[in-house]
Design a protein around this motif. Sequence first.
Motif, PDB file in Angstrom:
ATOM      1  N   GLN A 184       0.854  -1.178   0.000  1.00 26.42           N
ATOM      2  CA  GLN A 184       0.000   0.000   0.000  1.00 26.42           C
ATOM      3  C   GLN A 184       0.895   1.233   0.000  1.00 26.42           C
ATOM      4  N   GLU A 185       0.502   2.253  -0.737  1.00 21.35           N
ATOM      5  CA  GLU A 185       1.285   3.478  -0.825  1.00 21.35           C
ATOM      6  C   GLU A 185       1.070   4.302   0.429  1.00 21.35           C
ATOM      7  N   GLY A 186       2.147   4.598   1.121  1.00 18.96           N
ATOM      8  CA  GLY A 186       2.062   5.366   2.353  1.00 18.96           C
ATOM      9  C   GLY A 186       2.241   6.851   2.106  1.00 18.96           C
ATOM     10  N   PRO A 187       2.145   7.658   3.156  1.00 15.53           N
ATOM     11  CA  PRO A 187       2.263   9.110   3.000  1.00 15.53           C
ATOM     12  C   PRO A 187       3.644   9.545   2.511  1.00 15.53           C
ATOM     13  N   ALA A 188       4.700   8.854   2.930  1.00 16.18           N
ATOM     14  CA  ALA A 188       6.044   9.237   2.491  1.00 16.18           C
ATOM     15  C   ALA A 188       6.215   8.995   0.992  1.00 16.18           C
ATOM     16  N   GLU A 189       5.677   7.890   0.502  1.00 21.52           N
ATOM     17  CA  GLU A 189       5.793   7.610  -0.927  1.00 21.52           C
ATOM     18  C   GLU A 189       4.971   8.609  -1.743  1.00 21.52           C
ATOM     19  N   ARG A 190       3.787   8.950  -1.259  1.00 20.79           N
ATOM     20  CA  ARG A 190       2.971   9.954  -1.967  1.00 20.79           C
ATOM     21  C   ARG A 190       3.697  11.301  -1.984  1.00 20.79           C
ATOM     22  N   ASP A 211       4.955  13.466  -5.233  1.00 17.96           N
ATOM     23  CA  ASP A 211       4.600  14.877  -5.426  1.00 17.96           C
ATOM     24  C   ASP A 211       5.847  15.721  -5.656  1.00 17.96           C
ATOM     25  N   ILE A 212       6.909  15.435  -4.895  1.00 15.90           N
ATOM     26  CA  ILE A 212       8.169  16.174  -5.065  1.00 15.90           C
ATOM     27  C   ILE A 212       8.741  15.915  -6.450  1.00 15.90           C
ATOM     28  N   ASP A 213       8.735  14.652  -6.896  1.00 13.78           N
ATOM     29  CA  ASP A 213       9.236  14.322  -8.228  1.00 13.78           C
ATOM     30  C   ASP A 213       8.468  15.080  -9.303  1.00 13.78           C
ATOM     31  N   LYS A 214       7.143  15.114  -9.177  1.00 11.30           N
ATOM     32  CA  LYS A 214       6.324  15.815 -10.177  1.00 11.30           C
ATOM     33  C   LYS A 214       6.631  17.311 -10.176  1.00 11.30           C
ATOM     34  N   THR A 215       6.768  17.883  -8.987  1.00  8.43           N
ATOM     35  CA  THR A 215       7.075  19.308  -8.874  1.00  8.43           C
ATOM     36  C   THR A 215       8.423  19.624  -9.507  1.00  8.43           C
TER      37      THR A 215
END
Length: 84
Positions: A45-51, A55-59
């Motif tokens: 399951q994707e956790g908050p750190a992975e999300r 988001d950082i990668d996309k930014t």
Amino acid sequence: MASAVFAVSRGKNIFRVPMTKFGKNLAAGLAAILLVATLSACQKQEGPAERAGKDIDKTMDDAGQHIEKAGQNIQDAAKDEKKE
């Protein structure tokens, strides 16, 4: 050729049933299906750190694209200044 024997227990009686080629294939197929079902249920399951990392990668990707576009605009402006 030795044939496999499968013991079936019903209460105190034990019946020995010879495993046919069909039975062996059926047992192997059921084992494979069980393995696939078990492994597919174990997805992380994707956790908050992975999300947050995504988001950082996309930014960072978006920022890189904007910087490249700005650099291209500067080069275009410099070419226009040389022409004049």
